[in-house]
Enzyme design. Structure first.
Site, PDB file in Angstrom:
ATOM      1  CG  ASN A  13     -57.251 -12.014 -38.427  1.00 23.17           C
ATOM      2  OD1 ASN A  13     -56.557 -12.279 -39.387  1.00 23.17           O
ATOM      3  ND2 ASN A  13     -58.164 -11.069 -38.487  1.00 23.17           N
ATOM      4  CB  CYS A  74     -58.289 -14.827 -44.836  1.00 20.57           C
ATOM      5  SG  CYS A  74     -58.126 -14.348 -43.106  1.00 20.57           S
ATOM      6  CG  ASN A  76     -53.874 -14.934 -38.905  1.00 14.20           C
ATOM      7  OD1 ASN A  76     -52.927 -15.702 -38.770  1.00 14.20           O
ATOM      8  ND2 ASN A  76     -53.756 -13.631 -38.700  1.00 14.20           N
ATOM      9  CG  ASN A 172     -55.343  -6.284 -46.994  1.00 12.59           C
ATOM     10  OD1 ASN A 172     -56.388  -6.187 -46.362  1.00 12.59           O
ATOM     11  ND2 ASN A 172     -55.229  -7.098 -48.040  1.00 12.59           N
ATOM     12  CD  GLU A 189     -57.289  -8.112 -42.298  1.00 14.87           C
ATOM     13  OE1 GLU A 189     -57.907  -8.718 -43.198  1.00 14.87           O
ATOM     14  OE2 GLU A 189     -57.035  -8.612 -41.187  1.00 14.87           O
ATOM     15  NE  ARG A 190     -58.540  -6.790 -50.592  1.00 12.97           N
ATOM     16  CZ  ARG A 190     -58.448  -7.182 -51.844  1.00 12.97           C
ATOM     17  NH1 ARG A 190     -58.559  -6.303 -52.830  1.00 12.97           N
ATOM     18  NH2 ARG A 190     -58.237  -8.450 -52.155  1.00 12.97           N
ATOM     19  CB  CYS A 199     -53.471  -9.071 -41.467  1.00 10.95           C
ATOM     20  SG  CYS A 199     -53.759  -9.365 -43.233  1.00 10.95           S
ATOM     21  N   GLY A 200     -52.826 -12.546 -41.466  1.00  7.83           N
ATOM     22  CA  GLY A 200     -51.873 -13.586 -41.842  1.00  7.83           C
ATOM     23  C   GLY A 200     -51.154 -13.327 -43.145  1.00  7.83           C
TER      24      GLY A 200
END
EC number: 5.1.1.7
Length: 261
Positions: A13, A74, A76, A172, A189-190, A199-200
């Site tokens: 990411n 977010c 990550n 998401n 992911e949006r 995606c974290g």
């Protein structure tokens, strides 16, 4: 005006980061952000972050999606900005910072490339058919599936993200497959409007949803494999609320440079 940037990645990411403690970047518009994140005509990244001063905190994290719009939390990205703050000398090995979803605490390894980030507590998990719906700082759709390695994540994720239920606000989409130890996860992911390597907040949502799905309580650790590497989520669950949630994994500086703003 030329501005210095740093490129970081956390399990694939990737993000563009700018030290904005001197307020050099003001009112950045979405076209500029999208241009920075463009992989052919810009630096390339899943998002852009500004590290800014904030009274009472080590710093403030301002996050923009790759499409140029200001985004929600977010995970990550949060881990990468902690590594960035360490690189800048803003923090040592622990930090308290402010993000769009509130206060976050984090700890970084002595080597500076492994970050443990505390996420917000979660109490509400709903269902949409067989999928779980929850918010871990960003909204997520979590669905168990088979043969995930060959699944058409882009088209199936795009269809769910743009159906009448989710099209306006976006969500998401996380597809999950059980492994011997933990889970394999792929995410649409949006804001990026595509599959990302990790995606974290998504893997955090998966870990919590699977604990609920499997009726697990207590202190739990869930290893998760993503396209970009390995992450781990540990948390407490008393059957009603998930607390002491930590997203853990790598965060590394890739390169730095200057770009015209």
């Amino acid at each position: 005006m030329q501005i210095k940037f740093y490129k970081y990645q956390g399990a694939g990411n990737d993000f563009v980061l700018i030290d904005n403690r001197e307020n050099e970047v003001k009112g950045i518009d979405k076209e500029i952000v999208a241009g920075f994140c463009d992989r052919r005509f810009g630096i390339g990244g899943d998002g852009l972050m500004l590290l800014e001063n904030e009274p009472g905190f080590d710093f403030k994290m301002v996050y923009y999606n790759a499409d140029g719009n200001e985004g929600s939390m977010c995970g990550n990205g949060g881990r990468c900005i902690v590594a960035f703050a360490r690189h800048l000398g803003v923090i040592a090995d622990t930090t308290k910072f402010l993000a769009t979803d509130g206060v976050h605490h984090a700890k970084i390894s002595e080597a500076g490339n492994w970050v443990s980030l505390q996420m917000i507590d979660v109490a509400d998990i709903n269902k949409d058919g067989e999928a779980y719906i929850l918010n871990t700082g960003s909204p997520h759709y979590v669905k168990l599936t088979a043969n995930l390695e060959v699944k058409d994540v882009y088209n199936e994720g795009y269809a769910i993200r743009n159906n009448p239920t989710y099209k306006q606000d976006g969500i998401n989409i996380n597809f999950v497959e059980k492994m011997d130890k933990g889970y394999f996860v792929r995410t649409f992911e949006r804001g990026v409007e595509n599959e990302t390597y990790a995606c974290g907040t998504g893997v955090t949502a998966v870990a919590l949803a699977m604990a609920k799905h499997n009726h697990q309580t207590g202190t739990l650790t869930t290893p998760i494999k993503v396209l970009g590497g390995d992450l781990s989520i540990r948390f407490d669950y008393d059957g009603e609320t998930f607390s002491n949630i930590f997203l853990e994994g790598p965060a590394e500086l890739v390169f730095e440079g200057v770009i015209n703003l």
